[in-house]
Write a protein that holds these residues in place. Sequence first.
Motif, PDB file in Angstrom:
ATOM      1  N   LEU A 277       0.769  -1.326   0.001  1.00 47.69           N
ATOM      2  CA  LEU A 277       0.102   0.048  -0.075  1.00 47.69           C
ATOM      3  C   LEU A 277       0.751   1.233  -0.196  1.00 47.69           C
ATOM      4  O   LEU A 277       0.483   2.419  -0.667  1.00 47.69           O
ATOM      5  N   GLY A 278       1.985   0.986   0.764  1.00 50.01           N
ATOM      6  CA  GLY A 278       3.030   2.304   0.555  1.00 50.01           C
ATOM      7  C   GLY A 278       3.329   2.702  -0.576  1.00 50.01           C
ATOM      8  O   GLY A 278       3.803   3.906  -0.897  1.00 50.01           O
ATOM      9  N   LEU A 279       3.268   1.903  -1.859  1.00 55.01           N
ATOM     10  CA  LEU A 279       3.668   2.220  -3.163  1.00 55.01           C
ATOM     11  C   LEU A 279       2.620   3.351  -3.754  1.00 55.01           C
ATOM     12  O   LEU A 279       2.743   4.139  -4.565  1.00 55.01           O
ATOM     13  N   GLY A 280       1.441   3.345  -3.217  1.00 51.88           N
ATOM     14  CA  GLY A 280       0.356   3.975  -3.365  1.00 51.88           C
ATOM     15  C   GLY A 280       0.349   5.297  -2.766  1.00 51.88           C
ATOM     16  O   GLY A 280      -0.579   6.308  -3.085  1.00 51.88           O
ATOM     17  N   PHE A 281       1.472   5.657  -1.890  1.00 54.69           N
ATOM     18  CA  PHE A 281       1.409   6.700  -0.932  1.00 54.69           C
ATOM     19  C   PHE A 281       1.295   8.145  -1.791  1.00 54.69           C
ATOM     20  O   PHE A 281       0.507   9.178  -1.439  1.00 54.69           O
ATOM     21  N   PRO A 282       1.927   8.470  -3.018  1.00 51.33           N
ATOM     22  CA  PRO A 282       1.808   9.586  -3.824  1.00 51.33           C
ATOM     23  C   PRO A 282       0.340   9.840  -4.138  1.00 51.33           C
ATOM     24  O   PRO A 282      -0.155  10.926  -4.035  1.00 51.33           O
ATOM     25  N   VAL A 283      -0.466   8.663  -4.814  1.00 52.14           N
ATOM     26  CA  VAL A 283      -1.695   8.821  -5.039  1.00 52.14           C
ATOM     27  C   VAL A 283      -2.535   9.155  -4.046  1.00 52.14           C
ATOM     28  O   VAL A 283      -3.364  10.227  -4.128  1.00 52.14           O
ATOM     29  N   LEU A 284      -2.446   8.681  -2.864  1.00 51.16           N
ATOM     30  CA  LEU A 284      -3.193   8.809  -1.727  1.00 51.16           C
ATOM     31  C   LEU A 284      -2.965  10.356  -1.120  1.00 51.16           C
ATOM     32  O   LEU A 284      -4.011  10.839  -0.764  1.00 51.16           O
ATOM     33  N   LEU A 285      -1.741  10.772  -1.290  1.00 54.46           N
ATOM     34  CA  LEU A 285      -1.565  12.124  -0.775  1.00 54.46           C
ATOM     35  C   LEU A 285      -2.073  12.992  -1.747  1.00 54.46           C
ATOM     36  O   LEU A 285      -2.617  14.017  -0.991  1.00 54.46           O
TER      37      LEU A 285
END
Length: 378
Positions: free
Chosen positions: A44-52
């Motif tokens: 899930l950490g790979l999606g951090f930029p999108v979530l931000l």
Amino acid sequence: MARFVRTFTKRLCIILNVVIAGLFLIACANAWLHPSKWWFFSLLGLGFPVLLILLFFFLVFWLILRSKWAILSAVILLIGFGNIRVFLGMHFASSAFTLQKDKDALRIMTWNVHWFDDHNKKIKEHKDYRKKMIAFIKEQNADVLCFQEFLELGKSFTTSNTNAITQLNYPYYYRVIDYGRTSGRFQAGVAIFSRFPIVDTQRVLYPDPANLRAAESLISADLLVNGKKIRIYTTHLQSVLFQKNDYRSIEIIKSADDSMVMASRSIIKKLRQGYAFRGFQADLVRNKLDSCPYPEIICGDFNDVPNSYTYFHIKGNRQDVFVRKGKGIGRSFTAVSPTLRIDYILADKKFEVLQYNRFLAPWSDHYPVIADLKLQDD
């Protein structure tokens, strides 16, 4: 009817905002949860930029509507600021990197040179980048060079990468063979080259993961810099070992192809294995760093993003030169995603970070990272 639509839309936005906020917090939490047990959080950490981006969108959206729900996004962003800080360099007003060094500056460069592009020689349209890479290294005028995937060809070849580097005024070096043999056709591994005398060296081999190629070693060199000892570490942590068909699987996922499920399973399996092994390797690296008796700098290819367990665990209370002087996202890996900063220079707090740069050199699948540091007086 119009009132119903507005109410439904608002409730849907609230639900989406809450879900995004929850996923964002989980992505932040993976920095402290060992990936051998909590591998899904690491994914899930790979999606951090999108979530931000989505969280920031909801903040602006609710502010425009003057809704109290803006507080949710604001609070979540504050909670995750530590993760945001290491992801996004905020020194946009800082001066440009200069090749001219300060008098007492120690310039260090780390670069995964990808075998100096030698693995691509069989490709018909291949261009030989080796000479350009050597020329670029010379131009940077670094005091210490740390390489990953450093290739040395066997005795039957007339070219020597080691000799080419030493002739650039790097008389001291420590190079290990992680793949290949001393008498074999090729040798590859991590290497440290220095203009300062190397007085001692160490090597740590990572345990071999079952059925997978292991990462390159953790090595260190003790340098005598202006009468003071410092220790330079470099390493190359476990890769997910993506092959050409894996990158094709990523494209299948992006395009929502019919075979997306099978492609996703293959990618997730390799990511899960890579996260677990890097977690154990990060534990080993941290133990070595904490026991170092001298001011230390560790740099290399960690194969993990800044909001990962690998990064936070190795970093500890050390300085990330990108966080201190960088701007933007600082992407260092050329494939898959524009948000992958996986190459680092982390320095003991006894060093002052003077300047930082990441060069968009096109000759490897990684970009070189350079920093000027100054050892402060005791």
